[in-house]
Write an enzyme that holds these catalytic residues in place. Structure first.
Site, PDB file in Angstrom:
ATOM      1  N   GLU A 141      -3.596   7.795   7.927  1.00 13.12           N
ATOM      2  CA  GLU A 141      -4.500   6.842   6.873  1.00 13.12           C
ATOM      3  C   GLU A 141      -4.357   6.042   8.317  1.00 13.12           C
ATOM      4  O   GLU A 141      -5.527   5.643   8.134  1.00 13.12           O
ATOM      5  CB  GLU A 141      -4.190   6.306   5.859  1.00 13.12           C
ATOM      6  CG  GLU A 141      -5.314   5.882   5.155  1.00 13.12           C
ATOM      7  CD  GLU A 141      -4.656   5.234   3.955  1.00 13.12           C
ATOM      8  OE1 GLU A 141      -5.618   4.307   2.835  1.00 13.12           O
ATOM      9  OE2 GLU A 141      -3.657   5.679   3.727  1.00 13.12           O
ATOM     10  N   HIS A 166       0.739  -1.291   0.393  1.00  9.77           N
ATOM     11  CA  HIS A 166      -0.076   0.087   0.213  1.00  9.77           C
ATOM     12  C   HIS A 166       0.807   1.581   0.023  1.00  9.77           C
ATOM     13  O   HIS A 166       0.554   2.391  -0.651  1.00  9.77           O
ATOM     14  CB  HIS A 166      -0.889   0.256   0.868  1.00  9.77           C
ATOM     15  CG  HIS A 166      -1.695   1.409   1.348  1.00  9.77           C
ATOM     16  ND1 HIS A 166      -1.676   1.759   2.263  1.00  9.77           N
ATOM     17  CD2 HIS A 166      -2.906   1.433   0.638  1.00  9.77           C
ATOM     18  CE1 HIS A 166      -2.325   3.443   2.342  1.00  9.77           C
ATOM     19  NE2 HIS A 166      -2.872   3.102   1.277  1.00  9.77           N
ATOM     20  N   GLU A 215       2.100   1.506  -3.689  1.00  5.92           N
ATOM     21  CA  GLU A 215       0.723   2.314  -4.287  1.00  5.92           C
ATOM     22  C   GLU A 215       0.978   3.840  -4.326  1.00  5.92           C
ATOM     23  O   GLU A 215       1.185   4.571  -5.301  1.00  5.92           O
ATOM     24  CB  GLU A 215      -0.425   1.625  -3.585  1.00  5.92           C
ATOM     25  CG  GLU A 215      -1.708   2.583  -4.653  1.00  5.92           C
ATOM     26  CD  GLU A 215      -2.708   2.408  -3.751  1.00  5.92           C
ATOM     27  OE1 GLU A 215      -3.440   3.643  -3.590  1.00  5.92           O
ATOM     28  OE2 GLU A 215      -2.795   1.891  -2.953  1.00  5.92           O
ATOM     29  N   HIS A 216       0.747   4.778  -2.423  1.00  2.00           N
ATOM     30  CA  HIS A 216       0.851   5.522  -2.961  1.00  2.00           C
ATOM     31  C   HIS A 216       2.212   6.769  -3.443  1.00  2.00           C
ATOM     32  O   HIS A 216       1.571   7.696  -4.360  1.00  2.00           O
ATOM     33  CB  HIS A 216       1.060   5.832  -1.456  1.00  2.00           C
ATOM     34  CG  HIS A 216      -0.420   5.939  -0.472  1.00  2.00           C
ATOM     35  ND1 HIS A 216      -0.591   7.766  -0.253  1.00  2.00           N
ATOM     36  CD2 HIS A 216      -1.152   4.598  -0.519  1.00  2.00           C
ATOM     37  CE1 HIS A 216      -2.367   6.604   0.599  1.00  2.00           C
ATOM     38  NE2 HIS A 216      -2.340   6.025   0.162  1.00  2.00           N
TER      39      HIS A 216
END
Length: 431
Positions: free
Chosen positions: A126, A48, A51-52
């Site tokens: 997040e 993840h 991905e950012h």
């Protein structure tokens, strides 16, 4: 007849398209066959995080230029990380496909991984946001209860401890090992020409990585734990947030259509049993629903309810009653018909969006799932019978197989309320 075209390039990358007449837009997705289940504990959340970082710039385009290009197009650019894949996707006018694809392939295959420390803080925010949202956090807790120590049991976002320490070198190595040509699917739907798209991808093939000499570690298959488990997180919340369920079925299981009908009958719509009995008739909860996930080798199925302490026992008793009724086949024909028509309608309406058509193609290919025609899907749904649905419900929601997770003020109150659903789980928790 299937309305898609598929080409495998010499590099091993696959291109799949569904041309559609009468639209001016194209949805494009770059699907990578790596997800959070491919991480080990020391890299929890790296997929993840990566991905950012794809959005933070390339040798050709800065992060701001990427944003400006798609804003100028009036288009959409986004990405998502799942447990078994990652996708970067866009929707643009057909005249902008070539530029969009150039930017996206740069992002996916030659990211600079810039601004790592600032984006690290974004990820930590997040994670903190989820931890402050019990209605979201409960699903991570429940996944852990169902899958235990298996990688499927970890949150996709990973752990704050790993994210706060992981290095650029570690992320870069993960990228090199996973973002390779044979592990990529380019999917597109809408106003696209298949041959032209293939030529564009071949022209950009210099960006595609060849597989490294050392193969990435194989995925760990899921083996169900010997007994169900209970996870409880004490928080001074106004409501108890509870999930109850078990391992489900894989995405290739022929019973997946019966599972979808079971979802519709039990808690997947406003006319479903749990919504009607708990919310509409008794006003015991605002949010109550069923949910499921399917992976290559297993799945997950469950029920969620959020309710105040004084309503907790009543809610879970109703859940137990409805699970028992559906499992015994105590379902009216009209319920099955309504669930079928609801599912068929949602599928067909979703196919009016190019982005959904692209997702159907890309997800099927990257997860090695059978790509059925819409007519075949509708026929499979229509063929589901009450007995098949009841048999599946009895198997998946067997009382001695149910795991549970909850967030709330008092664990003993939860354990008492769980008694009608799973006496064995309650006994184990009390031991």
């Amino acid at each position: 007849m299937q309305n898609y075209l598929l080409t495998t390039l010499d590099s091993g990358a696959r291109v799949i398209t569904e041309p559609l007449a009468g639209v001016r837009s194209a949805a494009i997705g770059l699907w990578i066959g790596t997800g959070s289940r491919d991480e080990d504990d020391s890299h929890a959340g790296v997929t993840h995080f990566l991905e950012h970082l794809l959005f933070k710039g390339t040798p050709t385009y800065s992060a701001q230029e990427i944003a400006e290009i798609f804003d100028t197009f009036g288009g959409e650019l986004n990405a998502a990380t799942a447990r078994d894949y990652t996708v970067v996707y866009a929707r643009v006018l057909d005249e902008h496909v070539e530029t969009a694809l150039d930017v996206m392939t740069d992002m996916v295959f030659v990211p600079t991984l810039a601004d790592l420390d600032s984006e690290r803080e974004v990820i930590l925010e997040e994670i903190a946001m989820v931890e402050d949202s019990p209605q979201e956090l409960i699903h991570d807790l429940f996944t852990e209860a169902v899958f235990g120590d298996h990688p499927l049991g970890r949150p996709v976002l990973g752990s704050a401890d790993v994210i706060s320490k992981v290095s650029r070198r570690s992320i870069s190595a993960y990228h090199r090992g996973r973002y390779t040509a044979p592990n990529v699917v380019v999917a597109a739907a809408g106003s696209v020409d298949h041959e032209q798209l293939v030529k564009l991808i071949e022209r950009m093939s210099g960006k595609l990585r060849e597989p490294p000499a050392r193969k990435a570690a194989a995925r760990t298959p899921f083996v169900a734990p010997p007994r169900p488990s209970l996870r409880f997180l004490r928080k001074d919340t106004e409501q108890y947030h509870v999930c109850v369920g078990a391992p489900g079925i894989s995405r290739s299981d022929k019973r997946r259509f019966a599972a979808s009908i079971l979802d519709g009958v039990l808690g997947g719509s406003a006319s479903s049993r749990l919504f009607q009995e708990i919310r509409e008739k008794r006003g015991l909860a605002y949010s109550v629903y069923t949910f499921s996930s399917q992976y290559a080798d297993t799945g997950q199925i469950g029920v969620y309810v959020g309710t105040r302490e004084e309503n907790l026992a009543a809610c879970l008793e109703i859940v137990a009653e409805q699970l028992a009724a559906v499992s015994s086949g105590d379902v009216r024909e009209e319920e099955i018909v309504r669930a079928k028509e609801n599912l068929k309608g949602r599928i067909m309406l979703s196919m009016e969006l190019t982005s959904n058509r692209m997702s159907r193609l890309g997800k099927s290919l990257i997860t090695d799932s059978e790509l059925l025609s819409l007519d075949r899907i509708l026929a499979e749904i229509e063929a589901v019978e009450i007995d098949a649905m009841a048999e599946l419900a009895e198997l998946l929601f067997a009382r001695d197989q149910l795991s549970a997770a909850a967030i709330g003020p008092k664990e003993n109150r939860l354990i008492t309320a769980l008694e009608p659903l799973s006496p064995s789980l309650v006994s184990a928790a009390a031991a």
